[in-house]
Write a protein that holds these residues in place. Structure first.
Motif, PDB file in Angstrom:
ATOM      1  N   ARG A  30       0.702  -1.028   0.146  1.00 22.56           N
ATOM      2  CA  ARG A  30       0.071   0.101  -0.046  1.00 22.56           C
ATOM      3  C   ARG A  30       0.724   1.265   0.112  1.00 22.56           C
ATOM      4  N   GLU A  31       1.855   1.214   0.755  1.00 22.12           N
ATOM      5  CA  GLU A  31       3.019   2.536   0.848  1.00 22.12           C
ATOM      6  C   GLU A  31       3.521   2.496  -0.323  1.00 22.12           C
ATOM      7  N   GLU A  34       1.116   4.226  -2.679  1.00 19.97           N
ATOM      8  CA  GLU A  34       1.157   5.512  -2.284  1.00 19.97           C
ATOM      9  C   GLU A  34       2.185   6.397  -2.794  1.00 19.97           C
ATOM     10  N   ARG A  54      -0.704  15.928   0.780  1.00 21.32           N
ATOM     11  CA  ARG A  54      -0.550  14.525   1.026  1.00 21.32           C
ATOM     12  C   ARG A  54      -2.059  13.964   1.720  1.00 21.32           C
ATOM     13  N   GLN A  55      -2.402  14.516   2.544  1.00 22.06           N
ATOM     14  CA  GLN A  55      -3.754  14.188   3.160  1.00 22.06           C
ATOM     15  C   GLN A  55      -4.931  14.033   2.498  1.00 22.06           C
ATOM     16  N   LYS A  58      -4.639  11.116   0.175  1.00 20.22           N
ATOM     17  CA  LYS A  58      -5.134   9.872   0.740  1.00 20.22           C
ATOM     18  C   LYS A  58      -6.729   9.736   0.778  1.00 20.22           C
ATOM     19  N   ALA A  59      -7.339  10.801   1.090  1.00 20.39           N
ATOM     20  CA  ALA A  59      -8.678  11.149   1.074  1.00 20.39           C
ATOM     21  C   ALA A  59      -9.328  10.792  -0.571  1.00 20.39           C
ATOM     22  N   ALA A  62      -8.887   6.931  -1.771  1.00 19.24           N
ATOM     23  CA  ALA A  62      -9.163   5.648  -0.744  1.00 19.24           C
ATOM     24  C   ALA A  62      -7.963   5.109  -0.211  1.00 19.24           C
ATOM     25  N   ASP A  63      -7.287   6.036   0.433  1.00 20.37           N
ATOM     26  CA  ASP A  63      -6.029   5.740   1.400  1.00 20.37           C
ATOM     27  C   ASP A  63      -5.149   4.994   0.604  1.00 20.37           C
ATOM     28  N   PHE A  64      -5.035   5.101  -0.621  1.00 18.41           N
ATOM     29  CA  PHE A  64      -4.182   4.365  -1.703  1.00 18.41           C
ATOM     30  C   PHE A  64      -4.376   2.838  -1.550  1.00 18.41           C
ATOM     31  N   LYS A  65      -5.528   2.454  -1.293  1.00 16.07           N
ATOM     32  CA  LYS A  65      -5.788   0.818  -1.237  1.00 16.07           C
ATOM     33  C   LYS A  65      -6.110   0.702  -2.749  1.00 16.07           C
TER      34      LYS A  65
END
Length: 188
Positions: A30-31, A34, A54-55, A58-59, A62-65
């Motif tokens: 995941r990281e 990202e 960055r935040q 993420k939103a 999808a939190d980089f899923k």
């Protein structure tokens, strides 16, 4: 503590990134996605701009899923094009979704991006200790090789300069300057 030049007089966000993330080896998928996305988004812009957003990224993603991002459609791309909290570049957004789709295929086949990337360096970080920031290359033979391989494997927006920065972010290349006294072992 002495840091790399780019983090020496930086704000708290940049300093934290330098001290706790940049150059710290990761094998978290995941990281890795990202950081791939953020490096793609950074092309032509400053890293500070990306870290400040960055935040929001993420939103928005999808939190980089990767499984969720791979399902994004044209409506999602249009939605993201109206999101002032991220970089609104249609090509970068579409290629992020496309790369997520490629990764989902890899995962279904039992492959990971981390295993793929770390295989280029036999699982061990390449530690460089340049004396000055001007010595740190924008791309290397390794980033050119990885870029070419990723493009051949179907990934987009993976030029050698983006790949160089991505490999540094992932800790595959440790390009902290020789004077940098930040110790990254065990921080992730």
């Amino acid at each position: 503590m002495t840091r790399c030049d780019w983090a020496e007089n930086a704000d708290e966000v940049m300093t934290h990134y330098h001290d706790y993330e940049w150059g710290v080896p990761t094998k978290d998928e995941r990281e890795t996605f990202e950081l791939m996305t953020l490096e793609m988004m950074q092309a032509g812009l400053s890293w500070q701009t990306i870290l400040n957003k960055r935040q929001n990224f993420k939103a928005a993603f999808a939190d980089f899923k990767v499984d969720q991002v791979a399902l994004f459609d044209d409506a999602d791309v249009d939605r993201l094009m109206h999101d002032a909290g991220i970089i609104r570049n249609r090509l970068k957004i579409k290629d992020t979704v496309y790369n997520a789709q490629q990764l989902v295929k890899w995962h279904a086949a039992g492959k990971t991006m981390n295993a793929y990337l770390w295989a280029f360096v036999d699982g061990r970080p390449v530690v460089n200790r340049y004396q000055t920031a001007s010595e740190v290359p924008a791309q290397t033979a390794l980033s050119q090789q990885v870029s070419k391989a990723l493009k051949k494997a179907g990934f987009k927006f993976m030029g050698p300069t983006i790949v160089q920065s991505w490999l540094e972010a992932l800790g595959i290349l440790d390009d902290h300057l020789a004077k940098c006294t930040v110790n990254h072992l065990g921080k992730k």
